[in-house]
Design a protein around this motif. Structure first.
Motif, short mmCIF file in Angstrom:
data_model
loop_
_atom_site.label_atom_id
_atom_site.label_comp_id
_atom_site.label_asym_id
_atom_site.label_seq_id
_atom_site.Cartn_x
_atom_site.Cartn_y
_atom_site.Cartn_z
N ILE A 78 8.95 7.43 5.01
CA ILE A 78 7.34 7.76 4.15
C ILE A 78 6.77 6.35 4.39
CG2 ILE A 78 8.01 9.76 2.86
CD1 ILE A 78 7.77 8.05 0.42
N HIS A 79 5.38 6.44 4.80
CA HIS A 79 4.96 5.16 4.91
C HIS A 79 3.63 5.17 3.86
CE1 HIS A 79 6.79 4.06 8.64
NE2 HIS A 79 7.00 5.25 8.54
N GLY A 80 3.56 4.11 2.93
CA GLY A 80 2.45 4.09 1.94
C GLY A 80 1.13 3.46 2.48
N PRO A 81 0.40 3.14 1.88
CA PRO A 81 -0.81 2.67 2.24
C PRO A 81 -0.89 1.02 2.27
CG PRO A 81 -1.17 3.22 -0.08
CD PRO A 81 0.25 3.61 0.23
N GLY A 82 0.21 0.45 1.43
CA GLY A 82 0.01 -1.00 1.73
C GLY A 82 -1.02 -1.57 0.84
N ARG A 83 -1.68 -2.43 1.24
CA ARG A 83 -2.70 -3.14 0.52
C ARG A 83 -4.39 -2.99 1.39
NH1 ARG A 83 -0.71 -6.31 -3.39
NH2 ARG A 83 1.36 -6.72 -3.23
N PRO A 84 -4.74 -1.97 1.14
CA PRO A 84 -6.10 -1.74 1.79
C PRO A 84 -7.19 -2.86 1.34
CG PRO A 84 -5.34 0.18 1.01
CD PRO A 84 -4.29 -0.71 0.49
N GLN A 85 -7.76 -3.55 2.14
CA GLN A 85 -8.89 -4.50 1.61
C GLN A 85 -9.82 -4.07 1.03
OE1 GLN A 85 -9.90 -6.66 5.41
NE2 GLN A 85 -8.15 -7.49 5.64
N ARG A 86 -10.28 -4.82 -0.11
CA ARG A 86 -11.19 -4.65 -0.93
C ARG A 86 -11.32 -3.53 -1.80
NH1 ARG A 86 -13.45 -6.64 3.76
NH2 ARG A 86 -13.80 -4.69 4.48
N VAL A 87 -10.18 -3.08 -2.14
CA VAL A 87 -9.79 -1.99 -3.02
C VAL A 87 -8.73 -2.37 -4.02
CG1 VAL A 87 -8.70 0.41 -3.24
CG2 VAL A 87 -9.98 -0.31 -1.12
N PRO A 88 -9.16 -1.94 -5.37
CA PRO A 88 -8.04 -2.45 -6.41
C PRO A 88 -6.90 -1.62 -6.13
CG PRO A 88 -10.32 -2.04 -7.56
CD PRO A 88 -10.43 -1.36 -5.67
N ILE A 89 -5.86 -2.35 -6.49
CA ILE A 89 -4.75 -1.64 -6.17
C ILE A 89 -3.61 -1.70 -7.37
CG2 ILE A 89 -2.47 -1.55 -4.81
CD1 ILE A 89 -3.90 -3.00 -2.67
N HIS A 90 -3.23 -0.63 -8.01
CA HIS A 90 -2.45 -0.53 -9.16
C HIS A 90 -0.88 -0.58 -8.69
CE1 HIS A 90 -0.61 0.88 -12.97
NE2 HIS A 90 -1.68 0.56 -13.62
N PRO A 91 -0.15 -1.24 -9.38
CA PRO A 91 1.53 -1.26 -8.96
C PRO A 91 2.03 0.15 -9.16
CG PRO A 91 1.00 -2.20 -11.15
CD PRO A 91 -0.20 -1.84 -10.66
N VAL A 92 1.37 1.04 -10.06
CA VAL A 92 1.93 2.43 -9.91
C VAL A 92 0.98 3.50 -9.42
CG1 VAL A 92 2.82 4.36 -11.65
CG2 VAL A 92 3.40 1.86 -12.39
N TRP A 93 -0.04 3.32 -9.52
CA TRP A 93 -0.97 4.31 -9.20
C TRP A 93 -1.65 4.21 -7.67
CZ3 TRP A 93 0.76 7.27 -12.62
CH2 TRP A 93 0.51 6.84 -14.03
N GLY A 393 5.70 -3.26 -7.65
CA GLY A 393 6.64 -2.20 -8.48
C GLY A 393 7.80 -2.88 -9.26
N LEU A 394 8.71 -3.80 -8.85
CA LEU A 394 9.82 -3.98 -9.54
C LEU A 394 9.44 -5.00 -10.68
CD1 LEU A 394 12.20 -5.12 -6.55
CD2 LEU A 394 12.23 -2.98 -8.17
N LYS A 395 8.26 -5.80 -10.60
CA LYS A 395 7.67 -6.62 -11.42
C LYS A 395 7.26 -5.90 -12.79
CE LYS A 395 4.37 -10.25 -12.32
NZ LYS A 395 3.24 -11.18 -11.83
N ARG A 396 6.56 -4.66 -12.35
CA ARG A 396 6.01 -3.94 -13.28
C ARG A 396 7.26 -3.10 -14.09
NH1 ARG A 396 1.28 -0.70 -14.45
NH2 ARG A 396 1.77 0.46 -16.41
N ALA A 397 8.42 -2.79 -13.30
CA ALA A 397 9.44 -1.93 -13.92
C ALA A 397 10.22 -2.97 -15.07
CB ALA A 397 10.25 -1.24 -12.83
N GLY A 398 10.30 -4.31 -14.61
CA GLY A 398 11.13 -5.11 -15.39
C GLY A 398 12.59 -4.92 -15.15
N LEU A 399 13.50 -5.55 -15.74
CA LEU A 399 14.81 -5.64 -15.68
C LEU A 399 15.38 -4.21 -16.40
CD1 LEU A 399 15.77 -9.46 -16.66
CD2 LEU A 399 15.86 -8.23 -14.18
N ARG A 400 14.78 -3.93 -17.43
CA ARG A 400 15.43 -2.89 -18.05
C ARG A 400 15.02 -1.47 -17.12
NH1 ARG A 400 13.98 -0.14 -24.01
NH2 ARG A 400 15.16 1.61 -23.83
N GLY A 401 13.79 -1.26 -16.58
CA GLY A 401 13.76 -0.22 -15.64
C GLY A 401 14.43 -0.22 -14.28
N ILE A 402 14.63 -1.47 -13.85
CA ILE A 402 15.48 -1.66 -12.65
C ILE A 402 16.86 -1.07 -12.87
CG2 ILE A 402 16.50 -3.44 -11.15
CD1 ILE A 402 13.72 -4.80 -11.36
N PHE A 403 17.41 -1.68 -14.02
CA PHE A 403 18.85 -1.30 -14.26
C PHE A 403 18.65 0.09 -14.64
CE2 PHE A 403 21.87 -0.14 -17.69
CZ PHE A 403 23.09 -0.71 -16.93
#
Length: 423
Positions: A78-93, A393-403
């Motif tokens: 599956i291919h996500g949208p990446g980082r569209p220019q001039r659009v706010p991007i949330h690490p989860v949404w 995403g990994l930064k948002r998840a944190g070490l606990r979420g990753i584990f």
């Protein structure tokens, strides 16, 4: 019918799936039905022994067709949208060009549709305005109303008749090529994995860009096995042959799960208690548990529930429903505001913080890349996911979420959850 169990080869960094049978046997199939749409009668869709909608290969699939399937299957990549220019991007949404509370301006649509009826209202507007000639989506099966089938609506009233949340297994994309062959514009309303599959189809079929101008989705927490519906009917002591209505949610916000029999008897279970019946609360396919995109990042508009909150917790009592409209693309932005101007939708402000509270179950998506990596380390077939901003995403998840995600995936593989049967 013989049920063949397929096992992926346990080699370090297992090779990608070679065909539909590999995808199903590795627990990676979403049941979307696009493979059946591509090859026709050589593949049919049905419920397998695990209670999931899955393809059955009935005839020879030519090499060229198999190559097409592997190029678009959301169980392969599956291919996500990446980082569209001039659009706010949330690490989860993901990309959030605009966000609003939304609901249908028509009281009957708002009551009958899921939550606020936003997707139903958009489908009705698209047909009334002539922007599309058909809407491809799903509805309850007339003969087995606890099941869900693909449907094509060509009038606003048909869209409304098909409204309601459908939590069970379905294959909405089995009719994609039928509509492409008609050569008329249509919209697709499906799950996030369905919109990902249609976007991928556009990379090999130029008709998609020309004929499918709008792709709309919900937020998806996973597709319940058909066994859940049967457990509900057993809970009520109801014979499934006597059931004439199986509604996963009520008419209103959010309403009970309702079963009605031929003699008019009604059996209700409160929301969310209907989803916590012993072991059946865990009846989600393996693919859903590792999904990198349950929020529809590649749709034009994603439309989750707009949960009514009190003290940060959802209210489950009856009330006029609302959605959240998360606008992803310029096409989605233009569509939303034209529907408002035409009197089909109403909007109100909503904050990202409110969405965080409404859909806390989607937060684990941030660490989805860890689950896919764990599969590779264990020599299991996995999904190739690109464009989902792994570091964020990994930064948002944190070490606990990753584990937790890594350990959970390992546990599921050791328990054999990623092994699935053909029909």
């Amino acid at each position: 019918m013989a049920r063949k169990q397929l096992r992926s080869k346990r080699t370090f960094f297992a090779a990608p799936a070679r065909d539909v049978e590999d995808v199903v046997g590795s627990g990676l199939c979403t049941g979307c039905g696009l493979c059946a749409s591509i090859v026709g009668s050589a593949i049919s869709m049905g419920i397998n022994i695990e209670g999931n909608m899955r393809p059955l290969v009935r005839g020879e699939v030519a090499a060229g067709k198999n190559e097409q399937i592997m190029a678009v299957c959301p169980g392969v990549s599956i291919h996500g949208p990446g980082r569209p220019q001039r659009v706010p991007i949330h690490p989860v949404w993901g990309p959030m060009r605009e966000i609003h509370r939304s609901w249908s301006s028509e009281p009957i649509v708002r009551q009958k549709g899921a939550a606020g009826g936003t997707l139903t209202a958009l489908g009705r507007y698209l047909l009334t305005s002539g922007r599309v000639h058909a809407v491809l989506h799903v509805r309850a099966d007339d003969r087995q109303p606890w099941l869900t089938i693909s449907t094509i609506s060509r009038t606003p009233d048909e869209v409304l008749r098909a409204a309601q949340s459908r939590y069970g297994p379905s294959s909405p994309l089995v009719n994609v090529h039928r509509l492409l062959d008609e050569g008329k514009r249509f919209a697709v309303i499906g799950k996030p994995c369905d919109t990902s599959a249609v976007r991928a189809l556009g990379s090999i079929d130029p008709r998609v860009e020309r004929l499918i101008p709008y792709m709309l989705t919900n937020f998806c927490g996973g597709v319940h096995s058909a066994h859940v519906a049967k457990a509900v009917m057993r809970h009520h002591g109801v014979d499934e042959l006597d059931v004439v209505l199986y509604r996963y949610r009520g008419e209103g916000w959010p309403g009970p799960l309702r079963v009605q029999t031929r003699d008019g008897t009604i059996y209700d279970l409160p929301y969310p208690g209907a989803w916590h019946m012993g072991k059946f609360r865990y009846e989600l396919p393996f693919r859903c548990k590792i999904c990198p995109d349950g929020v529809g990042e590649v749709a034009d508009i994603s439309v989750p529930d707009g949960w009514i909150l009190q003290n940060g917790k959802p209210v489950y009592g009856e009330a006029p429903g609302t959605n959240v409209a998360v606008v992803r693309t310029p096409a989605g932005e233009e569509l939303l505001h034209r529907a408002v101007d035409a009197g089909y939708l109403e909007l109100a402000p909503v904050s990202v913080e409110e969405i965080e509270q409404m859909h806390i179950n989607h937060h684990r998506k941030a660490a989805a890349s860890v689950a896919l990596f764990a599969l590779r380390l264990m020599g299991q077939r996995t999904i190739r996911a690109l464009g989902y901003r792994t570091k964020d995403g990994l930064k948002r998840a944190g070490l606990r979420g990753i584990f937790q995600e890594f350990a959970g995936t390992v546990r599921r593989v050791l328990a054999g959850e990623n092994r699935e049967h053909l029909i």
